[in-house]
Design a protein around this motif. Structure first.
Motif, PDB file in Angstrom:
ATOM      1  N   UNK A 127       0.792  -1.139   0.016  1.00 40.35           N
ATOM      2  CA  UNK A 127      -0.051  -0.098  -0.127  1.00 40.35           C
ATOM      3  C   UNK A 127       0.849   1.072  -0.124  1.00 40.35           C
ATOM      4  N   UNK A 128       1.933   1.118  -0.586  1.00 41.76           N
ATOM      5  CA  UNK A 128       2.871   2.327  -0.879  1.00 41.76           C
ATOM      6  C   UNK A 128       2.363   3.437  -2.014  1.00 41.76           C
ATOM      7  N   UNK A 129       2.896   4.520  -1.592  1.00 40.15           N
ATOM      8  CA  UNK A 129       2.633   5.975  -2.544  1.00 40.15           C
ATOM      9  C   UNK A 129       1.149   6.144  -2.639  1.00 40.15           C
ATOM     10  N   UNK A 130       0.527   6.049  -1.285  1.00 39.99           N
ATOM     11  CA  UNK A 130      -0.991   6.374  -1.435  1.00 39.99           C
ATOM     12  C   UNK A 130      -1.307   7.913  -1.541  1.00 39.99           C
ATOM     13  N   UNK A 131      -0.214   8.958  -1.153  1.00 31.72           N
ATOM     14  CA  UNK A 131      -0.559  10.444  -1.158  1.00 31.72           C
ATOM     15  C   UNK A 131      -1.629  10.744  -0.496  1.00 31.72           C
ATOM     16  N   UNK A 132      -1.852  10.298   1.113  1.00 28.70           N
ATOM     17  CA  UNK A 132      -2.793  10.574   2.048  1.00 28.70           C
ATOM     18  C   UNK A 132      -2.694  12.091   2.500  1.00 28.70           C
ATOM     19  N   UNK A 133      -3.588  12.880   1.514  1.00 26.91           N
ATOM     20  CA  UNK A 133      -3.266  14.122   2.031  1.00 26.91           C
ATOM     21  C   UNK A 133      -4.577  14.661   2.758  1.00 26.91           C
ATOM     22  N   UNK A 134      -5.587  13.859   2.571  1.00 25.32           N
ATOM     23  CA  UNK A 134      -7.004  14.369   3.268  1.00 25.32           C
ATOM     24  C   UNK A 134      -7.281  13.401   4.294  1.00 25.32           C
ATOM     25  N   UNK A 135      -7.966  14.015   5.255  1.00 25.36           N
ATOM     26  CA  UNK A 135      -8.371  13.479   6.615  1.00 25.36           C
ATOM     27  C   UNK A 135      -9.179  12.168   6.354  1.00 25.36           C
ATOM     28  N   UNK A 136     -10.147  12.149   5.334  1.00 24.22           N
ATOM     29  CA  UNK A 136     -10.899  11.092   5.038  1.00 24.22           C
ATOM     30  C   UNK A 136     -10.369  10.010   4.460  1.00 24.22           C
ATOM     31  N   UNK A 137      -9.053  10.423   3.687  1.00 26.52           N
ATOM     32  CA  UNK A 137      -8.219   9.434   3.161  1.00 26.52           C
ATOM     33  C   UNK A 137      -7.538   8.446   4.302  1.00 26.52           C
ATOM     34  N   UNK A 138      -7.011   9.391   5.065  1.00 24.31           N
ATOM     35  CA  UNK A 138      -6.400   8.875   6.308  1.00 24.31           C
ATOM     36  C   UNK A 138      -7.048   7.820   7.176  1.00 24.31           C
ATOM     37  N   UNK A 139      -8.489   8.379   7.445  1.00 24.64           N
ATOM     38  CA  UNK A 139      -9.311   7.401   8.246  1.00 24.64           C
ATOM     39  C   UNK A 139      -9.461   6.238   7.394  1.00 24.64           C
ATOM     40  N   UNK A 140      -9.825   6.157   6.121  1.00 27.24           N
ATOM     41  CA  UNK A 140     -10.038   4.926   5.532  1.00 27.24           C
ATOM     42  C   UNK A 140      -9.009   4.037   5.311  1.00 27.24           C
ATOM     43  N   UNK A 141      -7.652   4.517   5.134  1.00 24.63           N
ATOM     44  CA  UNK A 141      -6.627   3.679   5.106  1.00 24.63           C
ATOM     45  C   UNK A 141      -6.208   3.331   6.465  1.00 24.63           C
TER      46      UNK A 141
END
Length: 237
Positions: A127-141
């Motif tokens: 799951x590399x290089x996901x570019x987690x810039x938004x809190x919604x993305x981080x929460x789902x990650x």
């Protein structure tokens, strides 16, 4: 209506004599006014008739969808006459509308099941290089990481990860978290079975929390390009 093989009205030369009066009648009706606001009439010369006809706004509709109309065949530029739905089809449509709420719930559940991946049985995952810039993305990650109960090899390179201390990876043996934003060993996930751990190019300044790895079968630890490399007795510890 009489149609030629090309689909054009054979009576196109005989335009209804009351076109002007009929157009004014339609323009006064509320239904025609509503349709005229949504549709713009553009004269076309493909059928040989250049004048604008009052039926132009209906030419892409099937007749059973037009509730009120009084258009005659001599006023059509290119008739598209189709049969309306049968009585059985109308009855089926009414029953389908009655069951729509329940059907919508079933379709939503089916779609969610289809979109859901089986993370619980995953053993090797990158799951590399996901570019987690938004809190919604981080929460789902993080939600996905909590489901990795059987993963053995996991790569999380360059994801801007800061703190995974709330995550538990009970079966993980190889974990690569290079190029993230970790500042301490306390921010690592729970990895009781870890054997090979790579934390290169993070921001780990001290070796505080390293003792949490003593109870694991750890064989190799990579800490290149971390500030802790410049600490006294770094190699010994």
């Amino acid at each position: 209506l009489s149609l030629s093989s090309s689909g054009l009205n054979t009576n196109s030369q005989k335009v209804h004599p009351s076109n002007s009066s009929y157009s004014s009648d339609l323009s006064e009706s509320p239904k025609w006014s509503a349709l005229s606001r949504n549709r713009t009439l553009h004269p076309r010369s493909d059928s040989g008739i250049s004048s604008q006809l009052p039926s132009d706004s209906f030419k892409y509709l099937t007749w059973h969808k037009v509730e009120q109309h009084d258009i005659q065949g001599s006023q059509l530029r290119c008739p598209r006459v189709r049969e309306g739905p049968s009585a059985e089809e109308l009855l089926f449509t009414q029953e389908e509308c009655a069951l729509f709420p329940r059907k919508r719930v079933l379709e939503k559940t089916k779609c969610e099941t289809w979109l859901q991946e089986n993370w619980e049985d995953c053993k090797n995952l990158n799951l590399s290089f996901q570019d987690l810039g938004d809190p919604y993305q981080v929460a789902n990650f993080n939600r996905i990481l909590r489901r990795l109960i059987r993963v053995e090899t996991l790569w999380l390179v360059d994801n801007s990860l800061v703190d995974l201390s709330a995550i538990r990876l009970p079966s993980c043996r190889v974990l690569n978290m290079n190029k993230n934003h970790l500042t301490s060993f306390k921010q690592l996930p729970k990895i009781p079975q870890i054997q090979h751990l790579s934390l290169a190019e993070n921001r780990i300044e001290t070796l505080t929390g390293l003792s949490s790895l003593r109870c694991t079968p750890l064989e190799s630890l990579m800490l290149k390009r971390n500030p802790c490399e410049f600490r006294p007795n770094y190699r010994n510890r």
